[in-house]
Structures are given as structure tokens and as C-alpha cells.
Design a protein around this motif. Structure first.
Motif, PDB file in Angstrom:
ATOM      1  N   ASN A   1      48.461  26.645  98.926  1.00  0.00           N
ATOM      2  CA  ASN A   1      47.181  26.750  99.624  1.00  0.00           C
ATOM      3  C   ASN A   1      47.109  25.560 100.583  1.00  0.00           C
ATOM      4  OD1 ASN A   1      44.552  26.894 100.469  1.00  0.00           O
ATOM      5  ND2 ASN A   1      43.649  26.300  98.494  1.00  0.00           N
TER       6      ASN A   1
ATOM      7  N   LYS B   1      45.076  24.950 102.897  1.00  0.00           N
ATOM      8  CA  LYS B   1      43.713  24.586 103.322  1.00  0.00           C
ATOM      9  C   LYS B   1      43.695  24.409 104.854  1.00  0.00           C
ATOM     10  CE  LYS B   1      43.012  22.770  98.731  1.00  0.00           C
ATOM     11  NZ  LYS B   1      42.264  21.921  97.837  1.00  0.00           N
TER      12      LYS B   1
ATOM     13  N   GLY C   1      42.615  17.938  94.012  1.00  0.00           N
ATOM     14  CA  GLY C   1      42.810  16.841  94.970  1.00  0.00           C
ATOM     15  C   GLY C   1      42.583  15.465  94.399  1.00  0.00           C
TER      16      GLY C   1
ATOM     17  N   GLY D   1      44.999  22.573  90.467  1.00  0.00           N
ATOM     18  CA  GLY D   1      44.301  21.292  90.359  1.00  0.00           C
ATOM     19  C   GLY D   1      45.315  20.190  90.133  1.00  0.00           C
ATOM     20  N   SER D   2      45.720  19.530  91.259  1.00  0.00           N
ATOM     21  CA  SER D   2      46.671  18.409  91.202  1.00  0.00           C
ATOM     22  C   SER D   2      48.007  18.785  90.564  1.00  0.00           C
ATOM     23  CB  SER D   2      46.040  17.209  90.485  1.00  0.00           C
ATOM     24  OG  SER D   2      44.981  16.695  91.266  1.00  0.00           O
TER      25      SER D   2
ATOM     26  N   LEU E   1      48.543  27.301  91.601  1.00  0.00           N
ATOM     27  CA  LEU E   1      47.938  27.312  92.941  1.00  0.00           C
ATOM     28  C   LEU E   1      47.947  25.851  93.403  1.00  0.00           C
ATOM     29  CD1 LEU E   1      46.457  28.683  95.265  1.00  0.00           C
ATOM     30  CD2 LEU E   1      44.377  28.675  93.903  1.00  0.00           C
ATOM     31  N   ILE E   2      48.700  25.592  94.455  1.00  0.00           N
ATOM     32  CA  ILE E   2      49.001  24.202  94.799  1.00  0.00           C
ATOM     33  C   ILE E   2      48.466  23.853  96.186  1.00  0.00           C
ATOM     34  CG2 ILE E   2      50.849  22.488  94.984  1.00  0.00           C
ATOM     35  CD1 ILE E   2      52.627  24.633  93.471  1.00  0.00           C
TER      36      ILE E   2
ATOM     37  N   GLY F   1      47.534  20.009  97.926  1.00  0.00           N
ATOM     38  CA  GLY F   1      48.163  18.846  98.557  1.00  0.00           C
ATOM     39  C   GLY F   1      49.679  18.814  98.445  1.00  0.00           C
TER      40      GLY F   1
HETATM   41  P1  PGA Z   1      45.308  20.370  94.889  1.00  0.00           P
HETATM   42  O1  PGA Z   1      44.455  21.660  95.322  1.00  0.00           O
HETATM   43  O2  PGA Z   1      46.659  20.900  94.440  1.00  0.00           O
HETATM   44  O3  PGA Z   1      45.390  19.526  96.113  1.00  0.00           O
HETATM   45  O4  PGA Z   1      44.590  19.740  93.763  1.00  0.00           O
HETATM   46  C1  PGA Z   1      44.490  22.852  94.599  1.00  0.00           C
HETATM   47  C2  PGA Z   1      43.538  23.855  95.198  1.00  0.00           C
HETATM   48  O5  PGA Z   1      42.480  23.451  95.688  1.00  0.00           O
HETATM   49  O6  PGA Z   1      43.808  25.064  95.201  1.00  0.00           O
END
Ligand code: PGA
Length: 254
Positions: free
Chosen positions: A9, A11, A174, A213-214, A233-234, A236
Motif C-alpha cells: 500500500n 499510500k 506507521g 501495521g509496521s 498489508l504493508i 512504509g
Molecule cells: P505501515 O502501514 O506498514 O506503514 O504501518 C500499513 C497500512 O497502513 O496499511
């Protein structure tokens, strides 16, 4: 057998040029093994260019980060799921916590989006997750149960096998503070139990429940080792090719 899903992802990151570079490098480095489905969710602006590139060489799947539920009409600035399907998009993230919190998306809106994505023969990745205060108050399972029930409230039971659920605790997004495998599994098992009650046993066991989530190269292996975690779901850590590639090949990380 549920096929693992590894989803990037991006973003609001990566221009068209950067997106094309990323995919070209990734495709050259990937030795496709069928152990996982790999989905790339770039910004809308890069979807068309990537759809052309991805069609030319198989192995990657295109996803979108959001959509509207209407097919067409006076919805300035919105993107129809019909248009995404036309581009060859297969998965659409729906109800990400950033959409809920920064852009005021409600459970009702999310349920309409889920229904429309399915109507266009794409698969919704439904994001649910609790805040840190909700977790500290012992409300995690109740919160995600409520979000999930509402998100799938308009889905025809026969379509339930097509959904993906992403458990994404908001405090882990994040922050470099991922949920432990134990915390994730508790949520995933609760979600699976709920799906068994809502759908039939077989269908409920087909649905993939992924964690977000991280997720990083340093923690993906221990998360994916859990039988209740069907993918990641990744955000950063998906922005750099090498880091994302390591996570696609998570089973090789020692
Ligand atoms: P993150 O985001 O890997 O940067 O924590 C995950 C997400 O928001 O899908």
C-alpha cells in the motif's frame, strides 16, 4: 489452502516515473514462485501505466487504495469502481483507518463501497482495527467485530469468499510498533469465528485474514509463521524494492 497475500500500500507516495521504475526493478528481481499473491496498490495516477507494465509480464496483481461506490455521476473528485475494473484492478482497499479518520468515512459508506467493489468483480480488502485507547480498555474484539459486521452487511453470502479482511490495529500503523504474533492471532481467530457464524464453515475458511501495521523484513517471518495470518498489508516498508522483495520472500528470511 488459503494462498498468502502480500500487499504493498504505497499510500500517497511514488510518482508515475518512480512507480514504473519500482515495478521494472521488482519484475527483474522476482523469481516467481506461486507461494503468494503479490498485489501493488499505487496512487491512482500510476494505475494506468502500471496496468500496462503488469500485463506485459505476469506475476504481479494490481490493486487500488480506495474507490467510490457509485458507478458514475456528479461526484467530483471520486473514482468509480467500474473505472478501476476497466484498468484491470483486481483488489481494492476499503475502509483504511486513514480514510476513516482523516476523511471521515463511516461504516455505512464502507459497506456500500464493499458491495460495489464486489459487483465489479474485484475483491475488497476490508480494513478493521482498534485505537490504542480501545485496546487498553479491553474493547479490541468488540470494535473489530462491529466494524466487520457493518462492512459486510450488504454482501450477498455467496460473495463472502471473495473478501479479504485486513486486521490493522491503528496504533501499529506507521509506528514501527507492530502487534505481536499473539495479539494478531487473537484478533484473527476472533474474526474467523465470526465468519464461521455468518457464512458456512467452508466459505469462512476460504476468506483470507491478513495483518497490517509496521510489517517489516525483520518481523514478517514470525507473523507469517502463524497459521491464522494469511498475509500482510504493508505501507512504509513496501516503498523500497529491496525491502518489499525480502518480504515477498519472507520464508527465506532467517
Ligand atoms: P505501515 O502501514 O506498514 O506503514 O504501518 C500499513 C497500512 O497502513 O496499511
Amino acid at each position: 489452502m488459503r494462498k498468502p497475500l502480500i500487499i504493498a500500500n504505497w499510500k500517497m507516495n511514488h510518482s508515475i516515473e518512480d512507480s514504473l521504475k519500482f515495478i521494472t526493478v521488482l519484475q527483474n528481481k522476482l523469481t516467481f514462485k506461486s507461494h503468494a499473491e503479490v498485489v501493488i496498490c499505487p496512487p491512482y495516477t500510476a494505475l494506468y501505466s502500471l496496468s500496462v507494465l503488469i500485463q506485459e509480464k505476469e506475476g504481479l496483481i494490481l490493486g487500488a487504495q480506495n474507490c467510490y461506490y457509485g458507478e458514475s455521476g456528479a461526484f467530483t473528485g471520486e473514482i468509480s469502481p467500474v473505472f478501476l475494473a476497466e484498468l484491470g484492478v483486481s483488489y481494492v482497499i476499503v475502509g483504511h483507518s486513514e480514510r476513516r479518520n482523516l476523511f471521515g468515512e463511516t461504516d455505512e459508506l464502507i459497506s456500500q463501497k464493499v458491495q460495489s467493489v464486489l459487483a465489479c468483480n474485484m475483491k475488497p480488502i476490508i480494513c478493521i482495527g482498534e485505537t490504542i485507547n480501545e485496546r487498553n480498555d479491553g474493547k479490541t474484539l468488540g470494535v473489530i467485530e462491529n466494524q466487520l459486521k457493518q462492512a459486510i452487511s450488504l454482501v450477498d453470502k455467496k460473495d463472502l469468499g471473495k473478501i479479504v479482511i485486513a486486521y490493522e490495529p491503528i496504533w501499529a500503523i506507521g509506528t514501527k510498533q507492530n502487534a505481536t504474533p499473539g495479539q494478531a492471532c487473537e484478533a484473527h481467530q476472533h474474526i474467523r469465528g465470526l465468519l464461521v457464524k455468518i457464512a458456512n464453515q467452508n466459505l469462512a475458511h476460504e476468506i483470507r485474514i491478513i495483518y497490517g501495521g509496521s510489517v517489516q523484513p525483520t518481523n514478517i517471518n514470525e507473523l507469517m509463521r502463524e497459521k491464522d495470518i494469511d498475509g500482510a498489508l504493508i505501507g512504509g516498508a513496501s516503498l523500497e524494492v529491496d525491502s518489499f522483495l525480502q518480504m515477498i520472500n519472507y520464508h527465506e528470511i532467517k
